[in-house]
Design a protein around this motif. Structure first.
Motif, PDB file in Angstrom:
ATOM      1  N   THR A 117       0.839  -1.201   0.000  1.00 27.34           N
ATOM      2  CA  THR A 117       0.000   0.000   0.000  1.00 27.34           C
ATOM      3  C   THR A 117       0.872   1.249   0.000  1.00 27.34           C
ATOM      4  OG1 THR A 117      -0.135   0.001   2.421  1.00 27.34           O
ATOM      5  CG2 THR A 117      -1.908  -1.119   1.216  1.00 27.34           C
ATOM      6  N   MET A 118       0.393   2.244  -0.737  1.00 23.71           N
ATOM      7  CA  MET A 118       1.054   3.532  -0.777  1.00 23.71           C
ATOM      8  C   MET A 118       0.053   4.577  -0.289  1.00 23.71           C
ATOM      9  SD  MET A 118       3.009   5.597  -3.808  1.00 23.71           S
ATOM     10  CE  MET A 118       3.666   4.065  -4.352  1.00 23.71           C
ATOM     11  N   THR A 119       0.552   5.435   0.602  1.00 24.33           N
ATOM     12  CA  THR A 119      -0.287   6.525   1.114  1.00 24.33           C
ATOM     13  C   THR A 119       0.337   7.841   0.695  1.00 24.33           C
ATOM     14  OG1 THR A 119      -0.918   5.169   3.019  1.00 24.33           O
ATOM     15  CG2 THR A 119      -1.303   7.551   3.186  1.00 24.33           C
ATOM     16  N   ILE A 120      -0.435   8.609  -0.051  1.00 24.25           N
ATOM     17  CA  ILE A 120      -0.048   9.947  -0.498  1.00 24.25           C
ATOM     18  C   ILE A 120      -1.278  10.831  -0.347  1.00 24.25           C
ATOM     19  CG2 ILE A 120       0.761  11.381  -2.428  1.00 24.25           C
ATOM     20  CD1 ILE A 120       1.904   8.833  -3.690  1.00 24.25           C
ATOM     21  N   HIS A 121      -1.083  12.033   0.150  1.00 20.96           N
ATOM     22  CA  HIS A 121      -2.171  13.013   0.247  1.00 20.96           C
ATOM     23  C   HIS A 121      -3.346  12.450   1.051  1.00 20.96           C
ATOM     24  CE1 HIS A 121      -5.162  15.932  -1.677  1.00 20.96           C
ATOM     25  NE2 HIS A 121      -4.253  16.707  -1.086  1.00 20.96           N
ATOM     26  N   GLY A 122      -3.031  11.608   2.041  1.00 19.77           N
ATOM     27  CA  GLY A 122      -4.057  11.047   2.913  1.00 19.77           C
ATOM     28  C   GLY A 122      -4.843   9.896   2.312  1.00 19.77           C
ATOM     29  N   VAL A 123      -4.477   9.460   1.115  1.00 28.54           N
ATOM     30  CA  VAL A 123      -5.186   8.378   0.433  1.00 28.54           C
ATOM     31  C   VAL A 123      -4.258   7.159   0.357  1.00 28.54           C
ATOM     32  CG1 VAL A 123      -6.268   7.648  -1.730  1.00 28.54           C
ATOM     33  CG2 VAL A 123      -6.528  10.016  -0.942  1.00 28.54           C
ATOM     34  N   THR A 124      -4.784   5.995   0.745  1.00 25.63           N
ATOM     35  CA  THR A 124      -4.015   4.753   0.702  1.00 25.63           C
ATOM     36  C   THR A 124      -4.567   3.867  -0.408  1.00 25.63           C
ATOM     37  OG1 THR A 124      -3.574   4.891   3.071  1.00 25.63           O
ATOM     38  CG2 THR A 124      -3.296   2.734   2.036  1.00 25.63           C
ATOM     39  N   LYS A 125      -3.668   3.426  -1.289  1.00 25.60           N
ATOM     40  CA  LYS A 125      -4.051   2.584  -2.423  1.00 25.60           C
ATOM     41  C   LYS A 125      -3.122   1.378  -2.492  1.00 25.60           C
ATOM     42  CE  LYS A 125      -6.277   4.058  -5.606  1.00 25.60           C
ATOM     43  NZ  LYS A 125      -7.659   3.889  -5.972  1.00 25.60           N
ATOM     44  N   SER A 126      -3.647   0.256  -2.978  1.00 23.30           N
ATOM     45  CA  SER A 126      -2.816  -0.911  -3.269  1.00 23.30           C
ATOM     46  C   SER A 126      -2.041  -0.636  -4.551  1.00 23.30           C
ATOM     47  CB  SER A 126      -3.678  -2.156  -3.463  1.00 23.30           C
ATOM     48  OG  SER A 126      -4.281  -2.515  -2.247  1.00 23.30           O
ATOM     49  N   VAL A 127      -0.742  -0.957  -4.521  1.00 22.67           N
ATOM     50  CA  VAL A 127       0.107  -0.722  -5.682  1.00 22.67           C
ATOM     51  C   VAL A 127       1.064  -1.892  -5.879  1.00 22.67           C
ATOM     52  CG1 VAL A 127       0.022   1.814  -5.541  1.00 22.67           C
ATOM     53  CG2 VAL A 127       1.812   0.565  -4.333  1.00 22.67           C
ATOM     54  N   SER A 128       1.588  -1.970  -7.085  1.00 27.99           N
ATOM     55  CA  SER A 128       2.604  -2.946  -7.452  1.00 27.99           C
ATOM     56  C   SER A 128       3.716  -2.160  -8.147  1.00 27.99           C
ATOM     57  CB  SER A 128       1.987  -3.984  -8.388  1.00 27.99           C
ATOM     58  OG  SER A 128       2.923  -4.958  -8.735  1.00 27.99           O
ATOM     59  N   ILE A 129       4.946  -2.226  -7.594  1.00 30.70           N
ATOM     60  CA  ILE A 129       6.047  -1.401  -8.083  1.00 30.70           C
ATOM     61  C   ILE A 129       7.184  -2.305  -8.554  1.00 30.70           C
ATOM     62  CG2 ILE A 129       7.729   0.378  -7.472  1.00 30.70           C
ATOM     63  CD1 ILE A 129       5.750   1.274  -5.275  1.00 30.70           C
ATOM     64  N   PRO A 130       7.485  -2.270  -9.859  1.00 29.68           N
ATOM     65  CA  PRO A 130       8.584  -3.086 -10.378  1.00 29.68           C
ATOM     66  C   PRO A 130       9.931  -2.399 -10.150  1.00 29.68           C
ATOM     67  CG  PRO A 130       7.550  -1.891 -12.166  1.00 29.68           C
ATOM     68  CD  PRO A 130       6.765  -1.566 -10.915  1.00 29.68           C
ATOM     69  N   GLY A 131      10.955  -3.210  -9.985  1.00 26.52           N
ATOM     70  CA  GLY A 131      12.279  -2.634  -9.800  1.00 26.52           C
ATOM     71  C   GLY A 131      13.367  -3.672  -9.919  1.00 26.52           C
ATOM     72  N   THR A 132      14.581  -3.218  -9.621  1.00 31.11           N
ATOM     73  CA  THR A 132      15.759  -4.077  -9.649  1.00 31.11           C
ATOM     74  C   THR A 132      16.528  -3.896  -8.349  1.00 31.11           C
ATOM     75  OG1 THR A 132      15.929  -3.804 -12.040  1.00 31.11           O
ATOM     76  CG2 THR A 132      17.879  -4.619 -10.918  1.00 31.11           C
ATOM     77  N   ILE A 133      17.014  -4.999  -7.810  1.00 31.20           N
ATOM     78  CA  ILE A 133      17.834  -4.954  -6.601  1.00 31.20           C
ATOM     79  C   ILE A 133      19.168  -5.637  -6.913  1.00 31.20           C
ATOM     80  CG2 ILE A 133      18.050  -5.645  -4.186  1.00 31.20           C
ATOM     81  CD1 ILE A 133      14.966  -5.885  -4.135  1.00 31.20           C
ATOM     82  N   VAL A 134      20.253  -4.946  -6.604  1.00 30.42           N
ATOM     83  CA  VAL A 134      21.584  -5.533  -6.729  1.00 30.42           C
ATOM     84  C   VAL A 134      22.130  -5.681  -5.317  1.00 30.42           C
ATOM     85  CG1 VAL A 134      23.916  -5.261  -7.653  1.00 30.42           C
ATOM     86  CG2 VAL A 134      21.941  -4.446  -8.985  1.00 30.42           C
ATOM     87  N   SER A 135      22.481  -6.928  -4.956  1.00 30.91           N
ATOM     88  CA  SER A 135      22.998  -7.214  -3.620  1.00 30.91           C
ATOM     89  C   SER A 135      24.466  -7.599  -3.705  1.00 30.91           C
ATOM     90  CB  SER A 135      22.228  -8.369  -2.985  1.00 30.91           C
ATOM     91  OG  SER A 135      22.821  -8.753  -1.758  1.00 30.91           O
ATOM     92  N   ASN A 136      25.267  -7.025  -2.796  1.00 27.76           N
ATOM     93  CA  ASN A 136      26.647  -7.508  -2.662  1.00 27.76           C
ATOM     94  C   ASN A 136      26.824  -8.206  -1.313  1.00 27.76           C
ATOM     95  OD1 ASN A 136      27.063  -5.602  -0.667  1.00 27.76           O
ATOM     96  ND2 ASN A 136      28.486  -4.346  -1.843  1.00 27.76           N
ATOM     97  N   GLY A 137      25.701  -8.467  -0.646  1.00 28.43           N
ATOM     98  CA  GLY A 137      25.711  -9.121   0.653  1.00 28.43           C
ATOM     99  C   GLY A 137      25.646  -8.137   1.802  1.00 28.43           C
ATOM    100  N   ASN A 138      26.377  -7.026   1.698  1.00 26.99           N
ATOM    101  CA  ASN A 138      26.382  -6.016   2.763  1.00 26.99           C
ATOM    102  C   ASN A 138      25.543  -4.796   2.438  1.00 26.99           C
ATOM    103  OD1 ASN A 138      28.086  -7.369   4.608  1.00 26.99           O
ATOM    104  ND2 ASN A 138      29.824  -6.877   3.293  1.00 26.99           N
TER     105      ASN A 138
END
Length: 180
Positions: A117-138
């Motif tokens: 859920t994302m809340t902006i301007h007092g309104v909460t909506k269900s959302v799906s956000i695509p992205g990329t994560i690069v992990s080096n362990g730390n």
């Protein structure tokens, strides 16, 4: 300000039980861009707080709306006073979980979708956000981009400036979270 800090502490405390593997930052970056016929509008917030629990793939992101910086200070004033009403709704928040089974403690690059859920301007909506994560362990490097439809969050665009503000703005984020 104290209220925002208390909310952050509470959110982070929820993650801190049972010696979990946490990654966090207080200087993530989120920007938005509005491509409109008469004028492009862009702003960036470089003080975004985020935490990821690598054991259960939960994520939380919080930012102060007044921390968005615009090249044009009059636009910034209108954004805070007229559109986002920052005194009344001082923060933007996302709380969710990655839908993929990720092992973020293992070095690698992961395509991920955060659902929540994302809340902006007092309104909460269900959302799906695509992205990329690069992990080096730390540390985790998180990048994402998604559109926001202003009317979904009851952000009104006066007809006098309708041609200056897009109905949908592109939100882009980049943050490096350090293992705690």
């Amino acid at each position: 300000m104290k209220k925002i800090n208390l909310v952050l502490i509470f959110c982070f405390a929820c993650f801190l039980t049972n010696a979990q593997t946490l990654y966090s930052t207080n200087n993530g970056q989120v920007s938005f861009y509005s491509d409109a016929p008469l004028e492009d509008i862009q702003a960036v917030n470089k003080t975004v707080a985020s935490i990821i629990n690598a054991d259960n793939n939960e994520i939380a992101v919080q930012m102060r709306i007044t921390d968005f910086d615009f090249p044009n200070k009059l636009m910034q004033e209108h954004f805070n006073e007229n559109y986002l009403e920052s005194e009344k709704y001082p923060t933007g928040v996302f709380k969710g979980k990655f839908k993929e089974a990720l092992d973020l403690k293992t070095v690698g690059t992961y395509k991920a979708t955060a659902e929540g859920t994302m809340t902006i301007h007092g309104v909460t909506k269900s959302v799906s956000i695509p992205g990329t994560i690069v992990s080096n362990g730390n540390q985790l490097k998180l990048d994402f981009k998604f559109p926001i439809k202003l009317e979904d969050y009851k952000i009104d665009i006066p007809t006098i400036v309708f041609n200056k503000i897009a109905e949908v703005v592109d939100v882009t984020g980049s943050m490096t979270l350090i293992k705690k």
